[in-house]
Design a protein around this motif. Structure first.
Motif, short mmCIF file in Angstrom:
data_model
loop_
_atom_site.label_atom_id
_atom_site.label_comp_id
_atom_site.label_asym_id
_atom_site.label_seq_id
_atom_site.Cartn_x
_atom_site.Cartn_y
_atom_site.Cartn_z
N ALA A 1 7.31 -7.48 -6.70
CA ALA A 1 7.61 -6.38 -5.78
C ALA A 1 6.44 -6.21 -4.82
N LEU A 2 6.72 -6.19 -3.53
CA LEU A 2 5.71 -5.94 -2.51
C LEU A 2 5.84 -4.48 -2.09
N LEU A 3 4.78 -3.70 -2.29
CA LEU A 3 4.85 -2.26 -2.05
C LEU A 3 3.82 -1.81 -1.01
N ASP A 4 4.29 -1.01 -0.07
CA ASP A 4 3.37 -0.30 0.83
C ASP A 4 2.78 0.87 0.03
N ILE A 5 1.64 1.40 0.49
CA ILE A 5 1.06 2.55 -0.20
C ILE A 5 1.66 3.85 0.32
N ARG A 6 1.58 4.07 1.60
CA ARG A 6 2.03 5.35 2.17
C ARG A 6 3.52 5.29 2.49
N MET A 7 4.32 5.76 1.53
CA MET A 7 5.77 5.81 1.70
C MET A 7 6.26 7.22 1.41
N PRO A 8 7.39 7.63 2.01
CA PRO A 8 7.96 8.96 1.72
C PRO A 8 8.39 9.08 0.27
N ARG A 9 8.38 10.32 -0.22
CA ARG A 9 8.89 10.72 -1.53
C ARG A 9 8.04 10.25 -2.72
N MET A 10 7.42 9.07 -2.61
CA MET A 10 6.53 8.60 -3.67
C MET A 10 5.69 7.47 -3.11
N ASP A 11 4.36 7.54 -3.29
CA ASP A 11 3.53 6.48 -2.71
C ASP A 11 3.56 5.22 -3.57
N GLY A 12 3.10 4.13 -2.97
CA GLY A 12 3.18 2.84 -3.64
C GLY A 12 2.36 2.73 -4.90
N LEU A 13 1.27 3.49 -4.98
CA LEU A 13 0.44 3.45 -6.19
C LEU A 13 1.19 4.04 -7.39
N GLU A 14 1.91 5.14 -7.15
CA GLU A 14 2.70 5.73 -8.22
C GLU A 14 3.89 4.85 -8.57
N VAL A 15 4.49 4.23 -7.55
CA VAL A 15 5.58 3.29 -7.82
C VAL A 15 5.06 2.16 -8.71
N CYS A 16 3.89 1.64 -8.38
CA CYS A 16 3.29 0.56 -9.16
C CYS A 16 3.13 0.99 -10.62
N ARG A 17 2.58 2.17 -10.84
CA ARG A 17 2.36 2.66 -12.20
C ARG A 17 3.67 2.75 -12.97
N ARG A 18 4.70 3.31 -12.32
CA ARG A 18 5.99 3.48 -13.00
C ARG A 18 6.65 2.13 -13.28
N VAL A 19 6.54 1.23 -12.33
CA VAL A 19 7.16 -0.09 -12.51
C VAL A 19 6.50 -0.83 -13.67
N LYS A 20 5.17 -0.76 -13.76
CA LYS A 20 4.48 -1.48 -14.84
C LYS A 20 4.83 -0.89 -16.20
N GLU A 21 5.25 0.38 -16.23
CA GLU A 21 5.66 1.00 -17.49
C GLU A 21 7.10 0.66 -17.84
N SER A 22 7.98 0.68 -16.82
CA SER A 22 9.41 0.53 -17.08
C SER A 22 9.93 -0.91 -16.94
N VAL A 23 9.31 -1.68 -16.04
CA VAL A 23 9.73 -3.08 -15.84
C VAL A 23 8.46 -3.95 -15.82
N PRO A 24 7.79 -4.08 -16.97
CA PRO A 24 6.50 -4.77 -17.00
C PRO A 24 6.55 -6.23 -16.57
N SER A 25 7.73 -6.84 -16.60
CA SER A 25 7.84 -8.24 -16.19
C SER A 25 7.71 -8.42 -14.68
N THR A 26 7.90 -7.33 -13.92
CA THR A 26 7.78 -7.40 -12.46
C THR A 26 6.32 -7.29 -12.06
N ARG A 27 5.83 -8.29 -11.32
CA ARG A 27 4.46 -8.25 -10.81
C ARG A 27 4.46 -7.49 -9.49
N VAL A 28 3.46 -6.67 -9.30
CA VAL A 28 3.37 -5.84 -8.10
C VAL A 28 2.23 -6.30 -7.21
#
Length: 217
Positions: free
Chosen positions: A52-79
């Protein structure tokens, strides 16, 4: 094997551009795009991409928080974080949240593709200019690590030359051009350097050089 990628950025033109760059590669497929952080979390949970390629400054949730949640819920996805902002605090937070890479948006198409492939391989890639800043900060005020210094001392003259340039943020293409070497020769040297320094990637090569005191002055 095809690398399945999700893009998340609030700028449509950025998503389109990245999609075109990655879609032109035979081994990469863009399987979805999101325009905000909440959408990115939902899309990644559904599509379960490899990267997953993530920008940092995004509406509703920033990319850093998205990264944290993804690594918890879908650990196989590299960010991989791809952003306009190379703020050291962002880099630290991204790596702490489990990101496999941190690129600036002006890093260029080649580095973008390399970051996706590196992440898929379990490696890390950070924009050269960000790497230098990060490692200089980690080196500042510390005495040389004798273990790192001993390992660096075991490098051949050519390996030392290449390793020092890696620590200054050079890409493989720049190494080849500056040292009049082929890309395959550069990669062979880098593989040897990694073995000698017990480094998993070029970021750890750079870290070893800075820790050893070899980059002083």
């Amino acid at each position: 094997m095809t690398i399945r990628v999700v893009l998340a950025d609030d700028q449509e033109m950025v998503r389109i551009g990245f999609g075109m760059i990655l879609g032109a590669e035979e081994d990469i497929e863009v399987v979805g795009q999101a325009k905000d952080g909440v959408g990115a979390v939902a899309l990644i949970a559904e599509a379960r991409p490899d990267v997953a390629l993530l920008d940092i400054r995004m509406p509703r949730m920033d990319g850093l928080e998205v990264c944290r949640r993804v690594k918890e819920s879908v650990p196989s996805t590299r960010v991989v974080i791809v952003t306009t902002f190379g703020d050291p605090d962002y880099v630290d937070a991204a790596l702490a949240n489990g990101a496999s890479g941190f690129l600036l948006k002006d890093s260029g198409p080649s580095l973008l593709v390399s970051a996706v492939r590196a992440a898929m391989a379990g490696d890390s890639l950070i924009s050269p200019e960000v790497t230098v800043d990060l490692l200089e900060r980690s080196r500042s005020g510390r005495s040389a690590d004798p273990i790192a210094a001993a390992a660096v001392a075991e490098l051949t003259a050519r390996e030392r030359e290449i390793a020092e340039r890696v620590a200054r943020g050079r890409t493989n293409a720049e190494l080849a051009e500056e040292l009049f070497l082929s890309l395959s020769t550069v990669k062979t040297h880098l593989a040897s350097i990694q073995r000698r320094l017990d480094a998993r990637n070029r970021v750890e090569i750079a870290a070893a050089l800075w820790a050893s005191g070899a980059m002083d002055g």
